[in-house]
Design a protein around this motif. Structure first.
Motif, PDB file in Angstrom:
ATOM      1  N   ASP A  86      59.532 -49.823  66.536  1.00 34.79           N
ATOM      2  CA  ASP A  86      59.572 -51.007  67.307  1.00 34.79           C
ATOM      3  C   ASP A  86      58.200 -51.509  67.669  1.00 34.79           C
ATOM      4  N   VAL A  87      57.520 -52.582  67.540  1.00 34.88           N
ATOM      5  CA  VAL A  87      56.508 -53.018  68.232  1.00 34.88           C
ATOM      6  C   VAL A  87      56.471 -54.315  68.854  1.00 34.88           C
ATOM      7  N   ARG A  88      57.781 -54.719  68.945  1.00 34.42           N
ATOM      8  CA  ARG A  88      58.035 -56.004  69.854  1.00 34.42           C
ATOM      9  C   ARG A  88      57.368 -55.761  71.188  1.00 34.42           C
ATOM     10  N   ASP A  89      56.676 -56.737  71.881  1.00 34.65           N
ATOM     11  CA  ASP A  89      56.009 -56.675  72.934  1.00 34.65           C
ATOM     12  C   ASP A  89      55.601 -55.599  73.475  1.00 34.65           C
ATOM     13  N   SER A  90      54.756 -54.667  72.376  1.00 38.23           N
ATOM     14  CA  SER A  90      54.199 -53.447  72.561  1.00 38.23           C
ATOM     15  C   SER A  90      53.046 -53.553  73.560  1.00 38.23           C
ATOM     16  N   PRO A  91      53.017 -52.670  74.580  1.00 32.44           N
ATOM     17  CA  PRO A  91      51.828 -52.833  75.403  1.00 32.44           C
ATOM     18  C   PRO A  91      50.420 -52.323  74.595  1.00 32.44           C
ATOM     19  N   ALA A  92      50.846 -51.274  73.957  1.00 33.41           N
ATOM     20  CA  ALA A  92      49.629 -50.550  72.788  1.00 33.41           C
ATOM     21  C   ALA A  92      49.037 -51.567  72.143  1.00 33.41           C
ATOM     22  N   LEU A  93      49.908 -52.286  71.395  1.00 36.43           N
ATOM     23  CA  LEU A  93      49.251 -53.440  70.492  1.00 36.43           C
ATOM     24  C   LEU A  93      48.466 -54.364  71.323  1.00 36.43           C
ATOM     25  N   ASN A  94      49.293 -54.937  72.376  1.00 38.99           N
ATOM     26  CA  ASN A  94      48.692 -55.831  73.027  1.00 38.99           C
ATOM     27  C   ASN A  94      47.247 -55.615  73.724  1.00 38.99           C
ATOM     28  N   VAL A  95      47.202 -54.416  74.068  1.00 38.57           N
ATOM     29  CA  VAL A  95      45.963 -53.828  74.574  1.00 38.57           C
ATOM     30  C   VAL A  95      44.772 -54.012  73.336  1.00 38.57           C
ATOM     31  N   ALA A  96      45.118 -53.328  72.181  1.00 37.53           N
ATOM     32  CA  ALA A  96      44.536 -53.323  71.014  1.00 37.53           C
ATOM     33  C   ALA A  96      44.050 -54.640  70.625  1.00 37.53           C
ATOM     34  N   GLY A  97      44.713 -55.618  70.814  1.00 38.89           N
ATOM     35  CA  GLY A  97      44.559 -56.849  70.293  1.00 38.89           C
ATOM     36  C   GLY A  97      43.498 -57.648  71.138  1.00 38.89           C
ATOM     37  N   GLN A  98      43.701 -57.169  72.616  1.00 40.17           N
ATOM     38  CA  GLN A  98      42.791 -57.817  73.824  1.00 40.17           C
ATOM     39  C   GLN A  98      41.403 -57.421  73.335  1.00 40.17           C
ATOM     40  N   ILE A  99      41.319 -56.137  73.110  1.00 41.16           N
ATOM     41  CA  ILE A  99      39.856 -55.815  72.875  1.00 41.16           C
ATOM     42  C   ILE A  99      39.469 -56.012  71.351  1.00 41.16           C
ATOM     43  N   HIS A 100      40.241 -56.464  70.369  1.00 44.82           N
ATOM     44  CA  HIS A 100      39.834 -56.743  69.296  1.00 44.82           C
ATOM     45  C   HIS A 100      39.266 -58.323  69.378  1.00 44.82           C
ATOM     46  N   LEU A 101      39.992 -59.109  70.157  1.00 45.09           N
ATOM     47  CA  LEU A 101      39.527 -60.458  70.600  1.00 45.09           C
ATOM     48  C   LEU A 101      38.085 -60.433  71.259  1.00 45.09           C
ATOM     49  N   GLN A 102      37.948 -59.695  72.036  1.00 40.30           N
ATOM     50  CA  GLN A 102      36.740 -59.433  72.798  1.00 40.30           C
ATOM     51  C   GLN A 102      35.568 -58.680  72.035  1.00 40.30           C
ATOM     52  N   GLY A 103      35.652 -58.610  70.849  1.00 43.21           N
ATOM     53  CA  GLY A 103      34.464 -58.044  69.870  1.00 43.21           C
ATOM     54  C   GLY A 103      34.687 -56.555  69.352  1.00 43.21           C
ATOM     55  N   GLY A 104      35.777 -55.843  70.073  1.00 47.56           N
ATOM     56  CA  GLY A 104      35.741 -54.533  69.618  1.00 47.56           C
ATOM     57  C   GLY A 104      36.019 -54.357  68.254  1.00 47.56           C
ATOM     58  N   GLN A 105      35.734 -53.193  67.465  1.00 49.56           N
ATOM     59  CA  GLN A 105      36.074 -52.836  66.403  1.00 49.56           C
ATOM     60  C   GLN A 105      37.067 -51.732  66.374  1.00 49.56           C
ATOM     61  N   VAL A 106      38.270 -52.282  66.496  1.00 48.92           N
ATOM     62  CA  VAL A 106      39.502 -51.357  66.753  1.00 48.92           C
ATOM     63  C   VAL A 106      40.297 -50.845  65.702  1.00 48.92           C
ATOM     64  N   THR A 107      40.525 -49.600  65.660  1.00 50.13           N
ATOM     65  CA  THR A 107      41.388 -48.720  64.509  1.00 50.13           C
ATOM     66  C   THR A 107      42.586 -48.230  65.295  1.00 50.13           C
ATOM     67  N   VAL A 108      43.633 -48.369  64.472  1.00 44.84           N
ATOM     68  CA  VAL A 108      44.845 -47.844  65.490  1.00 44.84           C
ATOM     69  C   VAL A 108      45.633 -47.228  64.339  1.00 44.84           C
ATOM     70  N   TYR A 109      46.099 -46.077  64.905  1.00 44.30           N
ATOM     71  CA  TYR A 109      47.134 -45.232  64.283  1.00 44.30           C
ATOM     72  C   TYR A 109      48.490 -45.115  64.858  1.00 44.30           C
ATOM     73  N   ASP A 110      49.446 -44.953  64.258  1.00 43.92           N
ATOM     74  CA  ASP A 110      50.940 -44.613  64.943  1.00 43.92           C
ATOM     75  C   ASP A 110      51.906 -43.970  63.906  1.00 43.92           C
ATOM     76  N   PRO A 111      52.550 -42.889  64.002  1.00 44.46           N
ATOM     77  CA  PRO A 111      53.452 -42.256  63.253  1.00 44.46           C
ATOM     78  C   PRO A 111      54.277 -42.958  62.421  1.00 44.46           C
ATOM     79  N   LYS A 112      54.858 -44.142  63.131  1.00 49.25           N
ATOM     80  CA  LYS A 112      56.049 -44.573  62.548  1.00 49.25           C
ATOM     81  C   LYS A 112      55.784 -46.201  62.497  1.00 49.25           C
ATOM     82  N   GLY A 113      54.991 -46.728  63.201  1.00 50.26           N
ATOM     83  CA  GLY A 113      54.812 -48.205  63.657  1.00 50.26           C
ATOM     84  C   GLY A 113      53.878 -49.161  62.672  1.00 50.26           C
ATOM     85  N   MET A 114      53.294 -48.275  61.638  1.00 56.12           N
ATOM     86  CA  MET A 114      52.048 -48.949  61.200  1.00 56.12           C
ATOM     87  C   MET A 114      52.273 -50.273  60.485  1.00 56.12           C
TER      88      MET A 114
END
Length: 448
Positions: free
Chosen positions: A341-369
């Motif tokens: 479940d990624v609904r309102d996920s703090p992890a994805l929210n942080v990843a998204g904010q960093i990406h919007l600010q120019g970061g090259q973000v790579t995500v890994y999750d065991p079940k939520g990809m």
């Protein structure tokens, strides 16, 4: 004659409840308006990740070799009405777009579709989380629309499932709450839950408003506890204290307890955030808004943690105004472990904010990809933790999966550009990571 049970809505709650009712020995018919979901469930597959659920489903779905055959699925309201003695309504109640209030349209649609099919005595049981006062209104609606009229009764039986433990929580609940004014309804639900009650699960009978309030009150308390320890983390950072030791010390007080006292980037998911907001909205409608003003700060603290992690990451990679040219690895996409479940996920929210600010973000999750890709298609995704951290300037640990706690810091250290990790869940062992040459930082903890 044995009761026959229907479950209306076969999402996370409904699919689990249907399989559990079959496990308890009942003939069960589940309904959903999405044909693809019914096809999947009828084949013994679930549309979400929940430990143990697919095995339980396959144990009972008709047509699967070796199954009990007690569980079937349909899209037909007529079939549901003819089949069931007890109808559990398990549809979603999301937050309204642009508002705090709860969207009751799915619940109301379910009742409006079910009621005309009820030509004999039946019990309808609401399990969805609804604003207080909804049950009284829906009970009147049932009587108006059902051909059997007053022979159709309503009870409210809130769910208390924890994602990752939903099967266990349904079969062995820590309490069963039933809102009803009818002795017959109470008797029927005691029969439905005879096995867990026999094992010691408390059976609590209340009126409609109390039953509706129990779920939102419980979630509000848990959210408050999480935000409290996160507020203490902010104070610890300012004062040079250690929030982990602080939480340990106060947690030994039995009046407080140790659970939900892990500071980090806060709560998310499909329940806590939207439930506390809907609770505030409903309290305002009832003229009791001052009673819940503290929940606004609970929500604010929670959301502030996400921004704070972004600031820590920016500081870690050089403190510039943006993340341009920086590679950021994010371990975790789901809002909690043992779920997809990624609904309102703090992890994805942080990843998204960093990406919007120019970061090259790579995500890994065991079940939520897969779910993460659908929600944030512009982020980078990797097939393993090692692949995600390759070339990273900073690693962010944002969902406390066991897999991440068991990572080899030495092995990961050979793949990163800098051995720098920010633990957004205070779940890793600082000594182990520092011993492998990493700079380890976490919210509310000393830097060394």
């Amino acid at each position: 004659m044995a009761l026959k049970i229907t479950v209306i809505g076969t999402g996370y709650l409904g699919a689990t409840h249907a399989a559990a009712m079959a496990e308890l020995g009942f003939e069960v018919l589940g309904l959903d308006v999405v044909p693809e979901k019914i096809e999947m469930l009828s084949a013994g597959r679930v549309p979400m990740y929940e430990p143990g659920l697919e095995d339980l489903l396959r144990k009972h779905v008709a047509g699967i070799e070796g199954s009990s055959g007690r569980l079937r699925f349909t899209t037909s309201w007529e079939e549901i009405g003819a089949f069931g003695d007890v109808h559990f309504v398990c549809v979603n109640t999301p937050q309204k777009h642009g508002e705090y209030a709860c969207d009751m349209s799915y619940v109301e649609s379910a009742f409006d579709s079910l009621a005309p099919q009820l030509g004999r005595a039946a019990l309808v049981v609401g399990k969805s989380t609804v604003p207080v006062g909804s049950a009284e209104r829906l009970a009147r609606r049932l009587t108006e629309l059902a051909p059997a009229g007053g022979e159709v009764e309503l009870a409210w039986n809130p769910e208390f499932l924890r994602e990752g433990f939903a099967v266990q929580d349904t079969l062995h609940p820590d309490r069963i709450v039933v809102g009803t004014g009818s002795e017959r309804a109470e008797k029927v639900l005691r029969e439905v839950y005879a096995t867990p009650v026999g094992e010691g699960s408390p059976f609590i009978v209340t009126d409609f408003p109390t039953a509706e309030l129990v779920k939102t009150a419980a979630n509000s308390f848990l959210a408050t506890k999480i935000s409290f320890i996160n507020a203490m983390a902010e104070v610890c950072e300012a004062a040079g204290g250690d929030v982990v030791k602080l939480a340990e010390a106060i947690g030994y007080d039995e009046r407080i307890g140790r659970k939900f006292l892990r500071a980090g980037i806060g709560f998310g998911g499909g329940c806590l955030p939207k439930d506390i907001r809907a609770f505030m909205a409903r309290a305002g409608e009832l003229g009791a808004d001052q009673a819940l003003t503290f929940l606004r700060e609970v929500d604010s603290i929670n959301m502030r943690r996400r921004g704070h992690m972004v600031e820590l990451a920016r500081e870690a990679v050089g403190g510039d105004s943006s993340f341009l040219g920086k590679r950021v690895a994010v371990l975790g996409a789901t809002f909690k472990p043992d779920s997809d479940d990624v609904r309102d996920s703090p992890a994805l929210n942080v990843a998204g904010q960093i990406h919007l600010q120019g970061g090259q973000v790579t995500v890994y999750d065991p079940k939520g990809m897969d779910n993460a890709r659908r929600l944030f298609p512009t982020l980078g995704y990797a097939g393993s933790a090692l692949e995600a951290v390759r070339g990273a300037d900073v690693v962010l640990h944002l969902t406390e999966w066991r897999e991440f706690r068991e990572l080899d810091p030495e092995e990961l250290g050979g793949a990163v550009t800098r051995r720098l990790i920010l633990d957004g869940r205070n779940a890793l062992d600082p000594a182990v990571w520092r011993g492998a040459g990493w700079t380890y930082r976490a919210m509310g903890r000393p830097r060394a």
